[in-house]
Write a protein that holds these residues in place. Structure first.
Motif: not given
Length: 445
Positions: A312-317, A383-388, A392-393
């Protein structure tokens, strides 16, 4: 007649009917014919039929139905989950059907079902025309388009499926049908994202767009610069016109790619904030669009595990998470960590089709590739770590082209919960027995 005798007789008849070839496991050439892009996949079909004509495809479908064999369709490209192969069934291999016919006057192109992106680009480039294609030249056009289709030109020209004008299909009873805005309209709607669920796509007609000039800026940075680079790239893209596209490509170093469907002078101004950051290499040039495909040209024969999340977006976090996970990539492997902007013509395109990832702002695409089986666990886990980490976004949607076999919930995420019942009703009309199930499957209603 015994089942064995029937199968032997029917196979002999199929071979006599085919313009192409049919392979059994004992035949020379079988092992070569069953190799797929992802070497994690090791399946053994009963028959592999390499088709050359629509009639070949019809013969194959009827052969499989007569013997109650499962059908997998190989349309030429990646199929990272290995859905183009099965065990003990029939594979309809379309790779010999790769003719591309451009009609410059109407700005359309007819692409046979086994054509790759390289075939499409080679045919359209001399006419100064293009359509949204995949980011890798070895991707199959049919699977890419029917799955939605996001690529370097999507912010300018829309998703690949937005440029779909017609599909020629062989359905589960061996019938030949055509789907357009005026013919089999409900099937045509379903093919905008529903993939290979409804039949074998023997040809597609696509809209083309003028592309007289194309430019890229590719800047390379050291990993420690990653957060500044990604934030700068984000600011550029969130204000950029639809003509601009590209992405962040993290391998051992950090690449920031800006593409532009226009002259180099316009791109130069857009890229200036990235050029102002300390970098180790820079390419800023006009470039024939097909040459860009080499940036992400993926070698066949590696072990692959991919996934994606629409954001939905790319905030700093989220930027920090992307960079931290880039630093944690399994090395030394060919794995890539990708981040693409959406918006532009993707967002403003038609909202009636089952492609719910359209309104996302960014897509993160962990792209695991490695050679050694000993690396299986750590590469899949990364890869699964990236998805997890990006949940939140997440918008909750996903482009099915970018993922493997991740279960029913992800198919729903890729097509939209509101669309599933309608898609299942179309499936019930054109494939009531779920013959075409080796895909991101939609069970018939």
């Amino acid at each position: 007649m015994s089942p064995f005798s029937k199968a032997h007789t029917r196979l002999a008849a199929l071979r006599a009917d085919l313009t192409g070839d049919a392979f059994r496991p004992e035949d020379p050439g079988y092992d070569s014919a069953r190799k797929v892009f992802n070497s994690l996949v090791d399946r053994h079909p009963a028959v592999i039929a390499q088709c050359e004509t629509k009639a070949d495809v019809v013969h194959c479908v009827r052969f499989a139905r007569d013997l109650d064999l499962h059908i997998a369709v190989r349309a030429g490209g990646h199929s990272v989950a290995g859905m183009s192969l099965n065990d003990n069934g029939l594979v309809i291999d379309l790779r010999r059907m790769h003719t591309v016919t451009v009609h410059p006057g109407s700005r359309t192109v007819r692409v046979e079902g086994g054509a790759l992106m390289s075939h499409l680009d080679h045919a359209t480039r001399p006419h100064g025309l293009a359509t949204t294609g995949a980011r890798d030249p070895t991707t199959g056009v049919a699977g890419f388009v029917l799955g939605g289709g996001t690529g370097w030109l999507d912010r300018a020209f829309g998703l690949a499926v937005d440029n779909l004008l017609g599909v020629e299909l062989v359905t589960s009873d061996g019938s030949r049908v055509r789907a357009t805005d005026h013919e089999n309209t409900e099937l045509f709607w379903a093919l905008h994202g529903g993939g290979g669920n409804f039949g074998v796509a023997t040809a597609l007609t696509l809209r083309l767009h003028p592309l007289p000039e194309f430019s890229i800026a590719l800047l390379t940075y050291r990993p420690e610069a990653g957060p500044d680079v990604v934030r700068t790239y984000r600011e550029i893209m969130e204000a950029a016109p639809p003509e601009a596209g590209g992405g962040i490509i993290r391998e051992q170093l950090v690449d920031a790619l800006l593409t532009y469907t226009g002259p180099e002078r316009d791109l130069r101004e857009l890229a200036q904030p990235l050029r102002a950051l300390p970098h180790v290499a820079e390419i800023l040039t006009a470039l024939p669009h097909p040459e860009l495909q080499r940036v992400l040209d993926s070698p066949p024969g590696l072990r692959n595990h991919w996934s994606a999340e629409s954001l939905t977006g790319l905030p700093d976090e989220a930027v920090d998470v992307f960079c931290e996970l880039g630093n944690a990539m399994p090395v030394p492997t060919a794995t890539r960590h990708l981040l693409f902007p959406q918006g532009g013509a993707i967002d403003s395109g038609p909202d009636r089709y089952p492609v719910p990832f359209r309104d996302a702002r960014w897509t993160v695409h962990p792209f695991g590739m490695w050679e050694d089986p000993a690396d299986d666990e750590r590469c899949v886990q990364w890869v699964e770590d990236v998805r997890a980490a990006f949940r939140p976004w997440s918008s909750g949607a996903v482009c099915l082209n970018l993922i493997g076999d991740e279960g029913v919930d992800r198919v729903v995420a890729g097509l939209g919960a509101a669309n599933i019942r309608r898609l299942a009703a179309v499936k019930a009309v054109h494939d009531p027995d779920n013959v075409f199930r080796f895909n991101h499957n939609i069970p018939p209603l």
